[in-house]
Design a protein around this motif. Structure first.
Motif, PDB file in Angstrom:
ATOM      1  N   GLN A 168       0.810  -1.220   0.000  1.00  0.00           N
ATOM      2  CA  GLN A 168       0.000   0.000   0.000  1.00  0.00           C
ATOM      3  C   GLN A 168       0.846   1.274   0.000  1.00  0.00           C
ATOM      4  O   GLN A 168       0.325   2.364   0.212  1.00  0.00           O
ATOM      5  CB  GLN A 168      -0.931  -0.009   1.212  1.00  0.00           C
ATOM      6  CG  GLN A 168      -1.949  -1.144   1.187  1.00  0.00           C
ATOM      7  CD  GLN A 168      -2.707  -1.293   2.496  1.00  0.00           C
ATOM      8  OE1 GLN A 168      -2.616  -0.443   3.382  1.00  0.00           O
ATOM      9  NE2 GLN A 168      -3.453  -2.381   2.627  1.00  0.00           N
ATOM     10  N   ALA A 169       2.158   1.120  -0.216  1.00  0.00           N
ATOM     11  CA  ALA A 169       3.096   2.247  -0.293  1.00  0.00           C
ATOM     12  C   ALA A 169       3.200   3.020   1.012  1.00  0.00           C
ATOM     13  O   ALA A 169       3.569   4.190   1.011  1.00  0.00           O
ATOM     14  CB  ALA A 169       2.705   3.198  -1.440  1.00  0.00           C
ATOM     15  N   ARG A 170       2.901   2.355   2.139  1.00  0.00           N
ATOM     16  CA  ARG A 170       3.113   2.975   3.443  1.00  0.00           C
ATOM     17  C   ARG A 170       4.506   2.676   3.968  1.00  0.00           C
ATOM     18  O   ARG A 170       4.902   3.153   5.029  1.00  0.00           O
ATOM     19  CB  ARG A 170       2.044   2.498   4.435  1.00  0.00           C
ATOM     20  CG  ARG A 170       0.651   3.012   4.127  1.00  0.00           C
ATOM     21  CD  ARG A 170      -0.371   2.622   5.174  1.00  0.00           C
ATOM     22  NE  ARG A 170      -0.773   1.226   5.075  1.00  0.00           N
ATOM     23  CZ  ARG A 170      -0.419   0.270   5.913  1.00  0.00           C
ATOM     24  NH1 ARG A 170       0.382   0.558   6.939  1.00  0.00           N
ATOM     25  NH2 ARG A 170      -0.836  -0.969   5.761  1.00  0.00           N
ATOM     26  N   ALA A 171       5.237   1.848   3.257  1.00  0.00           N
ATOM     27  CA  ALA A 171       6.632   1.542   3.571  1.00  0.00           C
ATOM     28  C   ALA A 171       7.358   1.322   2.256  1.00  0.00           C
ATOM     29  O   ALA A 171       6.754   0.912   1.253  1.00  0.00           O
ATOM     30  CB  ALA A 171       6.741   0.301   4.450  1.00  0.00           C
ATOM     31  N   ASP A 172       8.650   1.610   2.238  1.00  0.00           N
ATOM     32  CA  ASP A 172       9.445   1.440   1.026  1.00  0.00           C
ATOM     33  C   ASP A 172      10.072   0.052   0.940  1.00  0.00           C
ATOM     34  O   ASP A 172      10.101  -0.561  -0.125  1.00  0.00           O
ATOM     35  CB  ASP A 172      10.560   2.495   0.988  1.00  0.00           C
ATOM     36  CG  ASP A 172      10.014   3.906   1.081  1.00  0.00           C
ATOM     37  OD1 ASP A 172       9.138   4.253   0.277  1.00  0.00           O
ATOM     38  OD2 ASP A 172      10.450   4.646   1.982  1.00  0.00           O
ATOM     39  N   VAL A 173      10.575  -0.433   2.078  1.00  0.00           N
ATOM     40  CA  VAL A 173      11.290  -1.712   2.122  1.00  0.00           C
ATOM     41  C   VAL A 173      10.821  -2.479   3.352  1.00  0.00           C
ATOM     42  O   VAL A 173      10.624  -1.894   4.425  1.00  0.00           O
ATOM     43  CB  VAL A 173      12.819  -1.490   2.209  1.00  0.00           C
ATOM     44  CG1 VAL A 173      13.558  -2.828   2.185  1.00  0.00           C
ATOM     45  CG2 VAL A 173      13.306  -0.588   1.085  1.00  0.00           C
ATOM     46  N   GLY A 174      10.634  -3.783   3.209  1.00  0.00           N
ATOM     47  CA  GLY A 174      10.245  -4.618   4.344  1.00  0.00           C
ATOM     48  C   GLY A 174      11.176  -5.800   4.496  1.00  0.00           C
ATOM     49  O   GLY A 174      11.740  -6.284   3.505  1.00  0.00           O
ATOM     50  N   ILE A 175      11.347  -6.260   5.731  1.00  0.00           N
ATOM     51  CA  ILE A 175      12.067  -7.507   6.001  1.00  0.00           C
ATOM     52  C   ILE A 175      11.078  -8.432   6.688  1.00  0.00           C
ATOM     53  O   ILE A 175      10.578  -8.136   7.783  1.00  0.00           O
ATOM     54  CB  ILE A 175      13.309  -7.269   6.869  1.00  0.00           C
ATOM     55  CG1 ILE A 175      14.306  -6.395   6.106  1.00  0.00           C
ATOM     56  CG2 ILE A 175      13.965  -8.605   7.241  1.00  0.00           C
ATOM     57  CD1 ILE A 175      15.555  -6.070   6.880  1.00  0.00           C
ATOM     58  N   ILE A 176      10.772  -9.550   6.045  1.00  0.00           N
ATOM     59  CA  ILE A 176       9.718 -10.454   6.481  1.00  0.00           C
ATOM     60  C   ILE A 176      10.266 -11.875   6.581  1.00  0.00           C
ATOM     61  O   ILE A 176      11.336 -12.180   6.056  1.00  0.00           O
ATOM     62  CB  ILE A 176       8.533 -10.439   5.498  1.00  0.00           C
ATOM     63  CG1 ILE A 176       9.008 -10.839   4.083  1.00  0.00           C
ATOM     64  CG2 ILE A 176       7.882  -9.047   5.470  1.00  0.00           C
ATOM     65  CD1 ILE A 176       7.909 -10.932   3.049  1.00  0.00           C
ATOM     66  N   ILE A 236      13.735  -9.734   1.940  1.00  0.00           N
ATOM     67  CA  ILE A 236      13.523  -8.309   1.697  1.00  0.00           C
ATOM     68  C   ILE A 236      12.397  -8.188   0.672  1.00  0.00           C
ATOM     69  O   ILE A 236      12.401  -8.907  -0.341  1.00  0.00           O
ATOM     70  CB  ILE A 236      14.795  -7.647   1.142  1.00  0.00           C
ATOM     71  CG1 ILE A 236      15.952  -7.801   2.136  1.00  0.00           C
ATOM     72  CG2 ILE A 236      14.550  -6.179   0.819  1.00  0.00           C
ATOM     73  CD1 ILE A 236      17.309  -7.501   1.525  1.00  0.00           C
ATOM     74  N   CYS A 237      11.440  -7.317   0.914  1.00  0.00           N
ATOM     75  CA  CYS A 237      10.363  -7.141  -0.046  1.00  0.00           C
ATOM     76  C   CYS A 237      10.168  -5.665  -0.381  1.00  0.00           C
ATOM     77  O   CYS A 237      10.339  -4.788   0.471  1.00  0.00           O
ATOM     78  CB  CYS A 237       9.057  -7.751   0.467  1.00  0.00           C
ATOM     79  SG  CYS A 237       8.354  -6.953   1.931  1.00  0.00           S
ATOM     80  N   VAL A 238       9.844  -5.408  -1.630  1.00  0.00           N
ATOM     81  CA  VAL A 238       9.554  -4.055  -2.120  1.00  0.00           C
ATOM     82  C   VAL A 238       8.418  -4.178  -3.128  1.00  0.00           C
ATOM     83  O   VAL A 238       8.130  -5.262  -3.644  1.00  0.00           O
ATOM     84  CB  VAL A 238      10.779  -3.407  -2.808  1.00  0.00           C
ATOM     85  CG1 VAL A 238      11.935  -3.268  -1.828  1.00  0.00           C
ATOM     86  CG2 VAL A 238      11.212  -4.199  -4.036  1.00  0.00           C
TER      87      VAL A 238
END
Length: 294
Positions: free
Chosen positions: A140-148, A272-274
């Motif tokens: 939803q573009a509330r974060a640029d990069v995630g680590i999951i 890492i997810c984008v």
């Protein structure tokens, strides 16, 4: 209608945090200034943007529309900032990074400190969330990069491997389970646990696996941080499940034992997810390259 970028970021932060106070803190503004800015936005548009209640605030239909456009505008500004940073100095980059508990506490401090030292022009907004919340935030573009972790469905996102992360059981040295080399998580659920506070991502992860085993975790006490958890475990208050990196570090200074968990889910691949790598500003891509190189 004249909104500046601070207005848009403040409004987006307010919606995401669920309160004007939270929005003010995230935007580094005073509460009085933030309230005045939001009232000014509402006066300019002639419609309420937020429904205010005892629990905080929620966006109205107009507020949801504004939040959507604010996300688009701010993302475009970050892309422009990143592209122009190649030609001039002094422009600050801003990356919104969301992470699971174990990566945030045991991996990212060292990794990010090296990146930030090498890139003084970049600031990172780091927040801990559960993996599915991270996926939603990135989508939803509330974060640029995630680590999951690899237990969550990240369909629609671009995903890259990061690190392996193993969870282990920690006990006091004289606890009956301390003599075992390995144990199934389900066989520990009759014990009292020491864990992280309820808003921690790892707490939700373990609670979900306990529920799948038809049982529930019973906590003697919940604390913030693996160090505090292990101090309680050391005193036989209960047992805990924490990342092996944290257990190995703390075992050097505390009278605890670590026992391998036989469950397949205890060994996780952090990813890492984008949304789309090519759409990120250059400094966000540099951060991802740095993470993948570690």
């Amino acid at each position: 209608m004249r909104f500046d970028l601070i207005d848009l970021r403040l409004f987006l932060n307010t919606v995401e945090s669920g309160s004007i106070t939270g929005g003010a803190q995230r935007t580094h503004l005073t509460l009085a200034s933030s309230s005045a800015r939001i009232r000014g936005m509402e006066a300019s548009l002639g419609v309420p943007l937020l429904d205010r209640n005892r629990r905080g605030v929620e966006p109205t239909a107009a507020g949801r529309t504004l939040a959507h456009h604010a996300q688009v505008v701010l993302q475009q500004m970050e892309q422009m900032r990143g592209d122009l940073s190649e030609y001039g100095r002094g422009m600050k980059g801003y990356v919104r990074l969301r992470s699971t508990t174990s990566a945030m506490t045991e991996i990212l401090p060292e990794v990010l400190s090296a990146f930030l030292a090498a890139h003084p022009e970049v600031d990172i907004d780091l927040e801990e969330l559960v993996s599915y919340e991270i996926v939603e935030a990135v989508a939803q573009a509330r974060a640029d990069v995630g680590i999951i972790n690899d237990s969550v469905d990240a369909s629609g996102l671009e995903v890259f491997p990061f690190r392996h992360d193993r969870l282990v059981l920690v006990t006091a040295r004289d606890h009956p389970l301390a003599a075992r080399r390995e144990v199934a998580f389900a066989d520990t659920l009759s014990e009292g646990f020491v864990g992280l506070t309820g808003d921690a991502a790892l707490h939700a992860y373990l609670a979900g696996h306990a529920a799948r085993a038809g049982q529930r975790l019973t906590y003697r006490v919940r604390l913030r941080g693996f160090d505090a958890v292990c101090r309680m475990v050391e005193r036989n208050v209960g047992i805990g499940v924490i990342p092996e990196r944290a257990a190995a570090r703390l075992q050097r200074s505390m009278a605890i034992r670590r026992v391998r968990l036989t469950d397949a889910w205890a060994t996780r691949l952090l990813r890492i997810c984008v949304r789309r790598l090519d759409d990120l500003p250059i400094y966000a891509r540099q951060l991802i390259e740095h993470l993948r190189a570690q």
